[in-house]
Design an enzyme around this catalytic site. Structure first.
Site, PDB file in Angstrom:
ATOM      1  N   GLU A 174      -1.297 134.933 -21.424  1.00  0.00           N
ATOM      2  CA  GLU A 174      -2.608 135.171 -21.300  1.00  0.00           C
ATOM      3  C   GLU A 174      -3.032 136.691 -21.807  1.00  0.00           C
ATOM      4  O   GLU A 174      -2.405 137.647 -21.463  1.00  0.00           O
ATOM      5  CB  GLU A 174      -3.969 134.353 -20.915  1.00  0.00           C
ATOM      6  CG  GLU A 174      -4.419 135.373 -19.361  1.00  0.00           C
ATOM      7  CD  GLU A 174      -5.246 135.627 -18.761  1.00  0.00           C
ATOM      8  OE1 GLU A 174      -5.981 136.030 -18.330  1.00  0.00           O
ATOM      9  OE2 GLU A 174      -6.156 133.768 -19.309  1.00  0.00           O
ATOM     10  N   LYS A 175      -3.729 137.466 -22.604  1.00  0.00           N
ATOM     11  CA  LYS A 175      -3.744 138.871 -23.462  1.00  0.00           C
ATOM     12  C   LYS A 175      -4.192 139.723 -22.063  1.00  0.00           C
ATOM     13  O   LYS A 175      -4.917 139.152 -21.342  1.00  0.00           O
ATOM     14  CB  LYS A 175      -4.710 139.063 -24.372  1.00  0.00           C
ATOM     15  CG  LYS A 175      -3.671 138.667 -25.867  1.00  0.00           C
ATOM     16  CD  LYS A 175      -5.321 138.875 -26.594  1.00  0.00           C
ATOM     17  CE  LYS A 175      -4.496 138.588 -28.187  1.00  0.00           C
ATOM     18  NZ  LYS A 175      -4.981 139.096 -29.585  1.00  0.00           N
ATOM     19  N   ASP A 183      20.861 126.161  45.038  1.00  0.00           N
ATOM     20  CA  ASP A 183      21.948 124.878  45.345  1.00  0.00           C
ATOM     21  C   ASP A 183      22.325 124.951  43.268  1.00  0.00           C
ATOM     22  O   ASP A 183      21.089 125.489  42.587  1.00  0.00           O
ATOM     23  CB  ASP A 183      20.355 124.161  45.201  1.00  0.00           C
ATOM     24  CG  ASP A 183      21.308 122.401  44.716  1.00  0.00           C
ATOM     25  OD1 ASP A 183      21.742 121.822  45.573  1.00  0.00           O
ATOM     26  OD2 ASP A 183      20.243 121.757  44.013  1.00  0.00           O
ATOM     27  N   LEU A 184      22.815 124.921  43.328  1.00  0.00           N
ATOM     28  CA  LEU A 184      23.628 124.805  41.891  1.00  0.00           C
ATOM     29  C   LEU A 184      23.393 124.035  41.478  1.00  0.00           C
ATOM     30  O   LEU A 184      22.814 123.967  39.759  1.00  0.00           O
ATOM     31  CB  LEU A 184      24.783 124.435  42.457  1.00  0.00           C
ATOM     32  CG  LEU A 184      25.894 124.769  40.773  1.00  0.00           C
ATOM     33  CD1 LEU A 184      25.685 126.012  40.986  1.00  0.00           C
ATOM     34  CD2 LEU A 184      27.251 124.413  41.192  1.00  0.00           C
ATOM     35  N   ARG A 218      21.246 133.253  47.408  1.00  0.00           N
ATOM     36  CA  ARG A 218      22.336 133.935  47.681  1.00  0.00           C
ATOM     37  C   ARG A 218      23.265 135.287  47.441  1.00  0.00           C
ATOM     38  O   ARG A 218      23.332 135.086  46.368  1.00  0.00           O
ATOM     39  CB  ARG A 218      23.629 132.915  49.146  1.00  0.00           C
ATOM     40  CG  ARG A 218      23.991 132.607  47.721  1.00  0.00           C
ATOM     41  CD  ARG A 218      25.049 131.060  49.169  1.00  0.00           C
ATOM     42  NE  ARG A 218      24.761 130.420  48.928  1.00  0.00           N
ATOM     43  CZ  ARG A 218      24.627 128.987  49.046  1.00  0.00           C
ATOM     44  NH1 ARG A 218      25.391 129.024  50.159  1.00  0.00           N
ATOM     45  NH2 ARG A 218      23.676 127.862  49.730  1.00  0.00           N
ATOM     46  N   ASN A 226       4.860 136.428  35.562  1.00  0.00           N
ATOM     47  CA  ASN A 226       5.533 135.982  34.702  1.00  0.00           C
ATOM     48  C   ASN A 226       5.898 137.663  33.195  1.00  0.00           C
ATOM     49  O   ASN A 226       5.902 138.253  33.908  1.00  0.00           O
ATOM     50  CB  ASN A 226       4.346 135.634  33.509  1.00  0.00           C
ATOM     51  CG  ASN A 226       3.254 136.112  33.122  1.00  0.00           C
ATOM     52  OD1 ASN A 226       3.071 137.560  34.265  1.00  0.00           O
ATOM     53  ND2 ASN A 226       2.379 136.017  31.986  1.00  0.00           N
ATOM     54  N   CYS A 241       4.794 138.683  31.269  1.00  0.00           N
ATOM     55  CA  CYS A 241       3.779 140.037  30.621  1.00  0.00           C
ATOM     56  C   CYS A 241       3.403 140.834  32.250  1.00  0.00           C
ATOM     57  O   CYS A 241       2.765 141.778  31.787  1.00  0.00           O
ATOM     58  CB  CYS A 241       3.022 140.253  29.809  1.00  0.00           C
ATOM     59  SG  CYS A 241       3.617 139.557  28.258  1.00  0.00           S
ATOM     60  N   GLU A 282       0.952 139.721  34.493  1.00  0.00           N
ATOM     61  CA  GLU A 282      -0.596 139.837  34.345  1.00  0.00           C
ATOM     62  C   GLU A 282      -0.821 138.335  35.326  1.00  0.00           C
ATOM     63  O   GLU A 282      -1.978 137.792  35.893  1.00  0.00           O
ATOM     64  CB  GLU A 282      -1.614 139.912  33.017  1.00  0.00           C
ATOM     65  CG  GLU A 282      -1.410 138.566  32.410  1.00  0.00           C
ATOM     66  CD  GLU A 282      -0.283 138.021  32.232  1.00  0.00           C
ATOM     67  OE1 GLU A 282      -0.548 136.553  31.304  1.00  0.00           O
ATOM     68  OE2 GLU A 282       0.621 138.866  31.610  1.00  0.00           O
TER      69      GLU A 282
END
Length: 767
Positions: free
Chosen positions: A11-12, A242-243, A271, A449, A451, A453
C-alpha cells in the site's frame, strides 16, 4: 512509493501511520518524537517493509537512552510493544486497530479461550488449563487482563520477555502477549486451590505479577502453562563414596540439566587420591576425575542447544584433594586436572578460620579414613563442637598416609588468589549454616546450591537391592531416597513493596503461590519430589534493593542503611512466617515440623525474646511472641522460607536493580542473548547523585549490610563482592572475607573484579 505490510500486501507509504505509532510510544514521556524522526534517518524506498521501518525506530530510540534522558527506554519499549502487538495479531488473525472507532485494542480478550484451546491442541500449552478452567472461567479471567500494565516495561524488559519467555509456535513465532503470559502462569499456579476459589486466586496472582510487585523464577516464567511444568530453579545432590552412587548421581545431574535445572553437588564424601579401594592401597584416583565427568555432562546436556548445563561442586577445606580442586578453573598447571565449566565451592568450618587468624597448621584428611567416627556418623556429617572434637582426634591419631599437614594461612592465601584470578570459588561457612538451620533435628547441610543462597538438609540415597526376574529379564532396583534439595523461588520488588502495609498484603500471597509451585512441579527425578513434599521449602528473595535505598534517601555506606535494612527484612520475615502459618491452618504443616526450631519458638537461630527486643529497638514493634504461639499451635506449611537469590534476567524484565547488589554503573550496556541492551537504574535522572556504583563502595559495608539481613533469613544470600584490583591488596581482601565469617554470614558468591569480564551469570537459579 509503496510499503509492504506484514500480510504481504502493498500500500502507499503514509507517514501519518508512522506518527500514530510514535504517538502511542511517546504519550506521557519526557522525550521528543521529532527528535526520533530526525535521528532515525529512515532510508525510504519502494517496497520497504513496515517491519524494517519499525526496527529502525526501535533501535534509534534504544540508542538514545542515557542517565539524562532515561525515558527513551520506555519509548523504545512501546515501539517494540507496538510491533509485537502487530505481529501476534497477524499470526492469530485479529485486528489491533478498530477501523470504525480508530481505537487500539492490542489484546483479543474475547478470543482468549479459543486461543488457549488451539495451542493446547498443538502442544504449546498444557491441557491442564482446559481441564481445570471452564470456558466461563476463561471469559471471566480474560476480562481481568490489564493491557495498560504493558507500559510498566522498559525496552530491556520487553525485549528479553519477547526473546526468551513469551510462548512461540512451531515456526518460532511469538504467539502470546505479556499480560496473557502473566494470566496463564497465574492460572497454572492457582490450580492447587479449591475449585470454588481458583479463579479468585488466579486473579490475585495475576495482579502480583502484572503489577510487578513480585516475580517468579526463570523456570516458572518459562514453563508454567507449558506441557512440562518444571518450575524449580535448582537442585542439590549429595554423592556417596560408592561407584554406583557416583554414576547414579551423574545420571540424576543429566536429567535435571536436561530440564533446565541448575545443580549444586557435594563431593566431600569421596575418598582422596591414593586411598585404598577394596584394600588395594593407592588405587583411588580421588575427586578430580569425578569433577571432570560432571563437567563433561554439563557441556553435553546443553538444554536443547540454548546453553550449557551449570553446576557448582563443593569440597571441604579439610579434604586431602583440596589443593588440586582449588586449581580446576585456573589457567596454569596440568590441563588434565582442569574442569573449566563447573563452579568450585569450598566448605569451611569455624576451626579453619580460627587457625588462619592464629597462623597455625592445618591438616588435610582423607574421607576414606574418617567414616563412623561418632554414633555411626562420618566426620563430614558433624558440625560445631562435635566436628571439632573428632577433627582434633583424627588429626592426632590417623596414620601418615591418611593426612597431610599444610599451613592454614598459605591455604587461605591460595584460595583468595584463585578467587582474585577467576571470581571463584564460592564460600560456604558450614558451621554458621548448620547452627542456624531450623530443621537441624532432621538432617545436616553439607553445601549450598549453584547460586549459594539455598541452605537445606541434604543426604545420600541408599541403594538397597538389585533383582533380576530370570523369566522376563526385568531388572528391579530398590533405593531409599535421600534428601535432594529443590529450590522453589520467587522475589519481592522492593521498589514497589517496602512498607508494612505492602509487605502485609504481598508476602503471604507469595508464600501461597510458591507452595503451589511445589504441587504443580514436574520432577525430573523422584528423589526431588520426595524431598520437596517432605519439606515444602520455598525461597523468597528480593530485587530492586539498591533502588529501594535510594528512593528512601539512604546512602549505602551509612549506619542508616543498616537500621533501614533491619526494619525492612524483619517485615519480610514476619509476614513470611505468618503466611506459612496461616497456610498450615488451611492445608496442614510440613511433615517434619515437630522438633524443628519453628516448633520450639526459635526463629532464624534466635530465641523469640531476642527477636522481640530487636523489633522494639528498630521501631517495628511486631508481635513475634504472639506469632510464635500460633506457629507452635498450628505449625508451618514450609520448612524453609527466605533465600536471597540472584535476580538476573527477571530484574532486567522489571527494570529493577539486581537482587541485593549495588548497581554496576549509572549507565552501561548489558550483553546477553537478546543483544546489547542499554541499562540505567530506576529514576536515574532523579537520583543520579544518590546512586553509588558497586566498585566505588567499600565492601565492608556490603558485608555489614548482609550481616544485618542474615538475622532475618533462615537460609542464605547470593552475596557478590566487587573489587577494583588497583585499589585492593591481599590483606584487605582477606579482611573482607574474614569479616563475613566473623559476622555470621553463611555464604559468599562471586568475587567480581573489574579485570574479570567473562563471569557466567547463574541463569538456572536466577529469579
Amino acid at each position: 512509493m509503496e510499503v509492504v505490510k506484514r500480510s504481504g500486501k502493498r500500500e502507499k507509504l503514509d507517514i501519518n501511520k508512522i506518527r500514530i505509532a510514535l504517538e502511542f510510544a511517546f504519550k506521557g514521556l519526557n522525550v521528543d518524537p521529532l527528535e526520533l524522526e530526525t535521528d532515525a534517518q529512515i532510508q525510504f524506498r519502494d517496497g520497504i517493509t513496515t517491519e524494517e521501518i519499525q526496527a529502525v525506530l526501535i533501535r534509534t530510540a534504544a540508542e538514545k537512552v542515557s542517565p539524562e534522558t532515561p525515558d527513551w527506554q520506555y519509548a523504545a519499549a512501546r515501539l517494540l510493544l507496538y510491533d509485537l502487538y502487530k505481529k501476534v495479531a497477524h499470526i492469530r488473525g485479529y485486528e489491533v486497530r478498530d477501523e470504525l472507532s480508530k481505537d487500539y485494542r492490542p489484546y483479543n480478550v474475547e478470543g482468549f479461550y479459543n486461543f488457549v484451546k488451539k495451542y493446547v491442541q498443538e502442544g504449546i500449552y498444557g491441557d491442564y488449563l482446559l481441564k481445570h478452567y471452564s470456558e466461563e472461567d476463561f471469559k471471566e479471567l480474560s476480562k481481568h487482563i490489564k493491557p495498560e500494565r504493558d507500559l510498566y516495561f522498559n525496552y530491556t524488559g520487553i525485549k528479553i520477555l519477547a526473546d526468551r519467555y513469551l510462548a512461540r509456535n512451531e515456526d518460532g513465532m511469538v504467539i502470546e502477549l505479556p499480560q496473557e503470559m502473566y494470566m496463564l502462569i497465574s492460572m497454572t499456579l492457582a490450580i492447587p486451590e479449591r475449585q470454588e476459589e481458583r479463579v479468585k486466586w488466579a486473579k490475585e496472582f495475576y495482579d502480583l505479577l502484572s503489577e510487578h510487585l513480585i516475580t517468579v523464577a526463570t523456570p516458572t516464567l518459562m514453563n508454567a502453562r507449558r506441557p512440562f511444568t518444571q518450575l524449580s530453579s535448582c537442585f542439590i545432590l549429595t554423592v556417596d563414596d560408592d561407584l554406583y552412587d557416583i554414576f547414579d548421581n551423574v545420571q540424576k545431574a543429566a536429567q535435571i540439566s536436561k530440564h533446565a535445572g541448575g545443580l549444586g553437588i557435594y563431593l566431600g564424601k569421596l575418598r582422596a587420591t591414593g586411598a585404598p579401594i577394596r584394600k588395594f592401597k593407592g588405587a583411588s584416583s580421588g575427586v578430580i576425575p569425578v569433577v571432570k565427568v560432571i563437567n563433561d555432562v554439563m557441556t553435553y546436556v546443553d538444554q536443547l542447544g540454548m546453553r550449557k548445563g551449570s553446576a557448582s561442586i563443593t569440597l571441604d577445606i579439610w579434604h586431602k584433594d583440596i589443593l588440586d580442586f582449588l586449581e580446576v578453573k585456573t589457567n596454569a598447571g596440568d590441563e588434565r586436572k582442569k574442569a573449566h565449566d563447573i563452579h568450585p565451592a569450598i566448605s569451611i568450618p569455624d576451626i579453619f578460620m580460627r587457625r588462619v587468624a592464629n597462623r597455625e597448621k592445618w591438616t588435610l584428611l582423607d574421607p576414606y579414613y574418617t567414616k563412623n567416627v561418632r554414633d555411626g556418623k562420618n566426620l563430614e556429617d558433624l558440625w560445631g563442637e562435635a566436628f571439632e572434637e573428632e577433627y582434633l582426634r583424627l588429626e592426632r591419631e590417623l596414620p601418615k598416609e591418611a593426612k597431610k599437614e599444610v599451613d592454614a594461612f598459605d591455604l587461605w592465601k591460595r584460595l583468595l588468589t584463585v578467587a582474585f584470578e577467576t571470581g571463584e570459588p564460592y564460600i560456604f561457612f558450614r558451621d554458621h549454616a548448620n547452627k542456624k538451620n531450623p530443621n537441624k533435628h532432621a538432617g545436616v547441610v553439607y553445601s549450598s546450591n549453584l547460586c549459594h543462597e539455598i541452605v537445606q538438609n541434604m543426604s545420600v540415597t541408599r541403594h538397597l537391592s538389585r533383582e533380576l526376574n530370570q523369566e522376563t529379564g526385568e531388572i528391579t532396583y530398590r533405593k531409599q531416597s535421600g534428601d535432594v534439595v529443590v529450590c522453589n523461588l520467587g522475589s519481592i520488588n522492593l521498589g514497589k513493596v517496602h512498607t508494612k502495609e505492602t509487605m502485609e498484603k504481598v508476602v503471604p500471597k507469595l508464600v501461597r503461590l510458591l507452595d503451589n509451585v511445589i504441587e504443580m512441579n514436574y520432577y525430573a527425578i523422584p528423589e526431588a519430589q520426595y524431598t520437596n513434599k517432605r519439606y515444602r521449602a520455598i525461597g523468597i528473595g528480593v530485587s530492586n534493593y539498591h533502588y529501594c535505598l535510594v528512593k528512601n534517601g539512604i546512602q549505602w555506606e551509612s549506619e542508616e542503611h543498616l537500621r533501614f535494612t533491619d526494619r525492612l527484612f524483619e517485615l519480610i520475615a514476619f509476614y513470611a512466617v505468618k503466611g506459612s502459618m496461616e497456610l498450615a491452618k488451611e492445608r496442614g504443616k510440613y511433615r517434619l515440623f515437630e522438633g524443628s526450631d519453628w516448633s520450639r519458638g526459635i526463629f532464624f537461630g534466635r530465641k523469640i525474646e531476642e527477636i522481640e527486643e530487636n523489633s522494639r529497638e528498630n521501631g517495628n514493634n511486631l508481635p513475634w511472641k504472639e506469632l510464635s504461639e500460633e506457629v507452635r499451635e498450628h505449625g508451618m506449611r514450609n520448612a524453609y522460607l527466605i533465600a536471597l537469590m540472584p535476580t538476573g534476567s527477571t530484574s532486567l524484565i522489571l527494570g529493577a536493580t539486581p537482587s541485593i547488589d549495588p548497581i554496576f554503573a549509572k549507565y552501561y550496556k548489558e550483553e546477553n542473548m537478546s543483544g546489547i541492551l542499554p541499562q540505567v537504574p530506576p529514576e536515574i535522572d532523579r537520583f543520579f547523585w544518590h546512586y553509588k556504583s558497586a566498585y566505588h563502595i567499600d565492601q565492608e559495608w556490603v558485608i555489614r549490610a548482609a550481616a544485618v539481613r542474615q538475622k532475618w533469613i533462615d537460609q542464605a544470600q547470593s552475596l557478590n563482592l566487587f573489587i577494583d584490583p588497583e585499589k585492593i591488596d591481599g590483606p584487605k581482601l582477606s579482611k573482607i572475607y574474614q569479616l563475613a565469617w566473623e559476622l555470621g554470614l553463611k555464604t559468599i558468591y562471586y568475587l567480581r573484579s573489574k579485570s574479570i569480564t567473562d563471569i557466567e551469570e547463574c541463569e538456572s537459579c536466577a529469579v
